[in-house]
Each structure stands twice: as structure tokens, then as C-alpha cells.
Design a protein around this motif. Sequence first.
Motif, PDB file in Angstrom:
ATOM      1  N   GLY A 208       0.807  -1.213   0.000  1.00 39.66           N
ATOM      2  CA  GLY A 208       0.000   0.000   0.000  1.00 39.66           C
ATOM      3  C   GLY A 208       0.837   1.257   0.000  1.00 39.66           C
ATOM      4  N   CYS A 209       1.927   1.258   0.782  1.00 41.10           N
ATOM      5  CA  CYS A 209       2.815   2.425   0.818  1.00 41.10           C
ATOM      6  C   CYS A 209       3.453   2.652  -0.545  1.00 41.10           C
ATOM      7  CB  CYS A 209       3.886   2.215   1.898  1.00 41.10           C
ATOM      8  SG  CYS A 209       5.023   3.609   2.084  1.00 41.10           S
ATOM      9  N   ASN A 210       3.852   1.562  -1.197  1.00 40.24           N
ATOM     10  CA  ASN A 210       4.452   1.701  -2.530  1.00 40.24           C
ATOM     11  C   ASN A 210       3.463   2.274  -3.530  1.00 40.24           C
ATOM     12  OD1 ASN A 210       6.935   0.637  -1.717  1.00 40.24           O
ATOM     13  ND2 ASN A 210       6.346  -1.467  -2.200  1.00 40.24           N
ATOM     14  N   GLY A 211       2.185   1.949  -3.362  1.00 40.71           N
ATOM     15  CA  GLY A 211       1.179   2.408  -4.304  1.00 40.71           C
ATOM     16  C   GLY A 211       0.506   3.715  -3.933  1.00 40.71           C
ATOM     17  N   ALA A 212       0.845   4.280  -2.774  1.00 35.62           N
ATOM     18  CA  ALA A 212       0.192   5.510  -2.313  1.00 35.62           C
ATOM     19  C   ALA A 212       0.591   6.706  -3.173  1.00 35.62           C
ATOM     20  CB  ALA A 212       0.540   5.771  -0.851  1.00 35.62           C
ATOM     21  N   LEU A 213      -0.347   7.646  -3.345  1.00 38.58           N
ATOM     22  CA  LEU A 213      -0.098   8.857  -4.126  1.00 38.58           C
ATOM     23  C   LEU A 213       0.011  10.101  -3.251  1.00 38.58           C
ATOM     24  CD1 LEU A 213      -2.567   8.223  -7.106  1.00 38.58           C
ATOM     25  CD2 LEU A 213      -0.100   7.809  -7.027  1.00 38.58           C
ATOM     26  N   GLY A 214       0.001   9.926  -1.927  1.00 40.89           N
ATOM     27  CA  GLY A 214       0.064  11.061  -1.025  1.00 40.89           C
ATOM     28  C   GLY A 214       1.470  11.304  -0.497  1.00 40.89           C
ATOM     29  N   LYS A 215       1.743  12.560  -0.146  1.00 40.44           N
ATOM     30  CA  LYS A 215       3.009  12.896   0.502  1.00 40.44           C
ATOM     31  C   LYS A 215       3.072  12.244   1.876  1.00 40.44           C
ATOM     32  CE  LYS A 215       5.756  16.812   2.213  1.00 40.44           C
ATOM     33  NZ  LYS A 215       5.848  18.281   2.345  1.00 40.44           N
ATOM     34  N   TYR A 216       1.934  12.273   2.568  1.00 37.97           N
ATOM     35  CA  TYR A 216       1.827  11.643   3.883  1.00 37.97           C
ATOM     36  C   TYR A 216       0.880  10.442   3.792  1.00 37.97           C
ATOM     37  CZ  TYR A 216       3.401  16.354   5.159  1.00 37.97           C
ATOM     38  OH  TYR A 216       4.079  17.534   5.242  1.00 37.97           O
ATOM     39  N   VAL A 217       1.099   9.487   4.657  1.00 36.05           N
ATOM     40  CA  VAL A 217       0.239   8.305   4.729  1.00 36.05           C
ATOM     41  C   VAL A 217      -0.212   8.131   6.173  1.00 36.05           C
ATOM     42  CG1 VAL A 217       0.091   5.799   4.451  1.00 36.05           C
ATOM     43  CG2 VAL A 217       1.410   7.160   2.806  1.00 36.05           C
ATOM     44  N   ILE A 218      -1.496   7.919   6.365  1.00 38.65           N
ATOM     45  CA  ILE A 218      -2.014   7.505   7.673  1.00 38.65           C
ATOM     46  C   ILE A 218      -2.608   6.118   7.494  1.00 38.65           C
ATOM     47  CG2 ILE A 218      -3.700   7.920   9.497  1.00 38.65           C
ATOM     48  CD1 ILE A 218      -3.428  10.882   9.033  1.00 38.65           C
ATOM     49  N   MET A 219      -2.079   5.147   8.218  1.00 34.89           N
ATOM     50  CA  MET A 219      -2.535   3.766   8.094  1.00 34.89           C
ATOM     51  C   MET A 219      -3.392   3.390   9.287  1.00 34.89           C
ATOM     52  SD  MET A 219       1.020   1.775   9.066  1.00 34.89           S
ATOM     53  CE  MET A 219       0.415   0.567  10.277  1.00 34.89           C
ATOM     54  N   GLY A 220      -4.381   2.557   9.032  1.00 31.09           N
ATOM     55  CA  GLY A 220      -5.245   2.088  10.109  1.00 31.09           C
ATOM     56  C   GLY A 220      -6.033   0.878   9.646  1.00 31.09           C
ATOM     57  N   ASP A 221      -6.361  -0.006  10.578  1.00 26.89           N
ATOM     58  CA  ASP A 221      -7.084  -1.233  10.245  1.00 26.89           C
ATOM     59  C   ASP A 221      -8.491  -0.923   9.748  1.00 26.89           C
ATOM     60  OD1 ASP A 221      -4.832  -2.493  11.114  1.00 26.89           O
ATOM     61  OD2 ASP A 221      -5.664  -3.092  13.054  1.00 26.89           O
ATOM     62  N   ALA A 222      -8.988  -1.816   8.889  1.00 23.28           N
ATOM     63  CA  ALA A 222     -10.310  -1.637   8.295  1.00 23.28           C
ATOM     64  C   ALA A 222     -11.393  -2.382   9.058  1.00 23.28           C
ATOM     65  CB  ALA A 222     -10.275  -2.113   6.842  1.00 23.28           C
ATOM     66  N   ASP A 223     -11.203  -2.523  10.374  1.00 26.80           N
ATOM     67  CA  ASP A 223     -12.176  -3.269  11.187  1.00 26.80           C
ATOM     68  C   ASP A 223     -13.057  -2.355  12.027  1.00 26.80           C
ATOM     69  OD1 ASP A 223     -10.408  -2.329  13.055  1.00 26.80           O
ATOM     70  OD2 ASP A 223      -9.744  -4.297  13.752  1.00 26.80           O
ATOM     71  N   ASP A 224     -12.999  -1.046  11.783  1.00 26.72           N
ATOM     72  CA  ASP A 224     -13.799  -0.036  12.476  1.00 26.72           C
ATOM     73  C   ASP A 224     -13.433   0.084  13.962  1.00 26.72           C
ATOM     74  OD1 ASP A 224     -15.650   2.027  12.507  1.00 26.72           O
ATOM     75  OD2 ASP A 224     -17.298   0.718  13.126  1.00 26.72           O
ATOM     76  N   SER A 225     -12.188  -0.212  14.300  1.00 31.77           N
ATOM     77  CA  SER A 225     -11.742  -0.032  15.687  1.00 31.77           C
ATOM     78  C   SER A 225     -11.016   1.292  15.870  1.00 31.77           C
ATOM     79  CB  SER A 225     -10.833  -1.191  16.109  1.00 31.77           C
ATOM     80  OG  SER A 225      -9.677  -1.255  15.293  1.00 31.77           O
ATOM     81  N   TYR A 226     -10.486   1.854  14.787  1.00 34.86           N
ATOM     82  CA  TYR A 226      -9.744   3.114  14.869  1.00 34.86           C
ATOM     83  C   TYR A 226     -10.598   4.279  14.383  1.00 34.86           C
ATOM     84  CZ  TYR A 226      -5.492   0.568  15.981  1.00 34.86           C
ATOM     85  OH  TYR A 226      -4.551  -0.219  16.606  1.00 34.86           O
ATOM     86  N   ASP A 227     -10.257   5.464  14.862  1.00 38.21           N
ATOM     87  CA  ASP A 227     -11.076   6.657  14.640  1.00 38.21           C
ATOM     88  C   ASP A 227     -10.577   7.421  13.415  1.00 38.21           C
ATOM     89  OD1 ASP A 227     -12.737   8.779  14.809  1.00 38.21           O
ATOM     90  OD2 ASP A 227     -11.967   9.564  16.701  1.00 38.21           O
ATOM     91  N   PHE A 228     -11.156   7.117  12.252  1.00 35.42           N
ATOM     92  CA  PHE A 228     -10.775   7.816  11.019  1.00 35.42           C
ATOM     93  C   PHE A 228     -11.431   9.192  10.909  1.00 35.42           C
ATOM     94  CE2 PHE A 228      -9.949   3.376   9.692  1.00 35.42           C
ATOM     95  CZ  PHE A 228      -8.637   3.525   9.259  1.00 35.42           C
ATOM     96  N   LEU A 229     -12.330   9.519  11.835  1.00 39.08           N
ATOM     97  CA  LEU A 229     -12.967  10.836  11.790  1.00 39.08           C
ATOM     98  C   LEU A 229     -12.089  11.933  12.371  1.00 39.08           C
ATOM     99  CD1 LEU A 229     -16.600   9.894  12.906  1.00 39.08           C
ATOM    100  CD2 LEU A 229     -15.903  10.707  10.635  1.00 39.08           C
ATOM    101  N   HIS A 230     -11.114  11.556  13.185  1.00 39.86           N
ATOM    102  CA  HIS A 230     -10.301  12.559  13.884  1.00 39.86           C
ATOM    103  C   HIS A 230      -8.814  12.294  13.635  1.00 39.86           C
ATOM    104  CE1 HIS A 230     -14.169  12.401  16.139  1.00 39.86           C
ATOM    105  NE2 HIS A 230     -14.023  13.713  16.121  1.00 39.86           N
TER     106      HIS A 230
END
Length: 384
Positions: free
Chosen positions: A77-99
Amino acid sequence: MNEQYELTILMPCLNEAETLAVCIGKARKYLEESGVNGEILIADNGSTDGSQQIAEDNGARVVNVPEKGYGAALIGGCNGALGKYVIMGDADDSYDFLHLGPFVEKLREGYDLVMGNRFKGGIEPGAMPPLHRYLGNPVLSFIARLFFPCKIGDYHCGLRGYNRESILKLGLVTTGMEYASEMVVKSTLNHLKIAEVPTTLKKDGRSHAPHLRSWSDGWRHLKFLLMHSPNWLFMYPGLILFFLGLVLTVILSLGNIRIGSVGLGVHTLMYSAAAMMVGFNLVMFSLFVRSYASVTGFIPTESKLDRWLEDISTEKGVVIGLLLFLAGIIITIIAFCIWGNTGFGGLSPENMMRITIPAMLLIVVGIEVIFGSFFIGILHIRHK
């Protein structure tokens, strides 16, 4: 790959159909409300439940990562990212992607890695198993802080942001859950700027068991920490054993001693000599690892010890080893002469062991120094 966004929100995915759309929706809401120019990227690790289509239907971009493993998915995913910065987080709805604002702010300030801290931000009841919360995470985080000069309180938080270019330069390679430790350890060893911000953790929304395997993944984290810290794995235990054995060997070579009601004699002398040999071998292992690291670069080599290893030659090591070996031979000859003065008859085993054990020790250590010097020389050979 050219940067097209300021931020990539990266989620590794393996059969997360139940929660993926919710996570993408929260990430997209953050981007819309914050005004950050970003993308949502799903690093799919071979899902068979339709997660790829769900991601695309909800406006996320998908990169397929065929190599299995948490780390492999995030590296892809990091190799394929198009952003200067990357924020990674699990896709199980345990982490707060709203903040994600605190992560972005720190990245904009120039930090290379921004870690979330769930213990400071809050852990919802049932979100983290007691084994992880009170034993696994605190113990592994403590060991990591002990081995490496980093003040991160939550080494294994899955929500973290980083400067993509800085992390790519580290050449991260682990494919399993230990990837989380590798990122922090190598960032610390390479003197990247690291910050930590509070974040929350809630109970994930999946009905199936988590991908994390407590004991096996915990061991992989611990093994990674040990193998990247030759001082703590080899050098420090080796020095303690060697000098403890040295003190006892010198004292007991002169005679028995008594500590309270405990008497120490030649049998203890034998074990103290064994401690010296084991300790010396551990120290040599540490030097071997550092020599290997200086050529391969798997850990940075910048200490005084590393510079000393670069300067010392095989010839110097062989000379030191020969001197130790000859000292042992000389003491052996002395013991032989003492035996000869008795007409090669019976001797007091206790008295002779005080001579022969140190002689044996010098001979063995001398031989190990000679061949260890050749081995270090071989490890320093650079080739195309």
C-alpha cells in the motif's frame, strides 16, 4: 510514483466486508470536513468476500497485494500511495478515522512518524483483550523502549501517520505483524523525527475472529526486537557472564573462599571458567552481528564500537589470540613440569585444577579470538 495528494489514508484489508464501507465513509468524511487533499487506498491481501468491490463502490482506490501478511499489505500500500503523507489504520472499524487532524498537524510540522497512543486516548471496554492490554503491549513496549532510545508509549498502535518518502528510505521488509515494530525501530535507529498523539480504540465491528494471533505474533515482535539489538541480545549478557566468571576464576585460582556458611572451591572454579567462555562467545556473537550490519546495513552502525571494528584488522586479532593461546600453553607446561617433579605420579586434583583450568581457558579463548578475527574479516569483505 509522483505525489498527487497531500494525504493517503491507507487500510490493509483481508475479508473486511462487514466494516470496510463504514471505515471508508469515516475517512472520506474526515477529508471533506478538514479540506485535506487526499485519497483512500485499500491494500487488499487476497480477500474472497467481495471487499475489493465494496471499496471501489465507496470511492476508494484498491491495490492488490498478493504476498500474504499484515506487513506485506502495508508495504504494498505504501508503494502504491499517491500522497506525501500516509495515515494507516485497520479496516475493522476499531480506529477513529474521523479525527485524524492531530496526525496531519504533526506531519506538517516535519515529523517523519506520528504514532497513536491508545492508552492516552482511551480504550473502549472489550476493545483490547486483557492479555494484550495488561501484559503483551506494555511488556513489548517497555522492552522496545529499553533496547532503543525512543519514548513511544504504545509501540503497537495500528493507527499511525508517516512521511511516505522517509519511510520508503528505511527499506522495511517484514511481512507479518512485526512490521509495526520494524517501522518504529528503524525510524529510531535512523534518527527520524517521531511524535505521539492520543487516539481512541473501540471494539471492532467484525463477527469473525481477528487476524492477530497473540502468542505467535507476540513472539515475532519480541524476536524482531532482540535480533535488531545485538547489545541486549549478546553483548550485555556476555559481559556480565564474562566479568562475573573472571572475578571468581581469579579468586578461586588462589584458593577456596567462604561466603557465610557456603564454601566455594575448584568445582565452582570450573563453572566460573565455563561462564567466562559462554560470556566471551556471546560478546563475539555481538561483534559478528555488528560486522555483518556494517556491510549489509540491516541496522545502522554508528557507535564507537562499530568504528573500532572497522579499524581493527584480522592480523591484530590473530596476534592477540596467539598471545592468549601461548599464555595458556606456558601455564600448561608449568603444570606438566610440576607433574614431572613428582615422577609423573599422583597429584592433588584440587591443586592442579587451579592451574589447568585457567590454562585451558586461555587456550580456548585464544583459539576463538584467532578464528573469530578471520570470521569478522570475512564479514567485512565487500563484493558486487
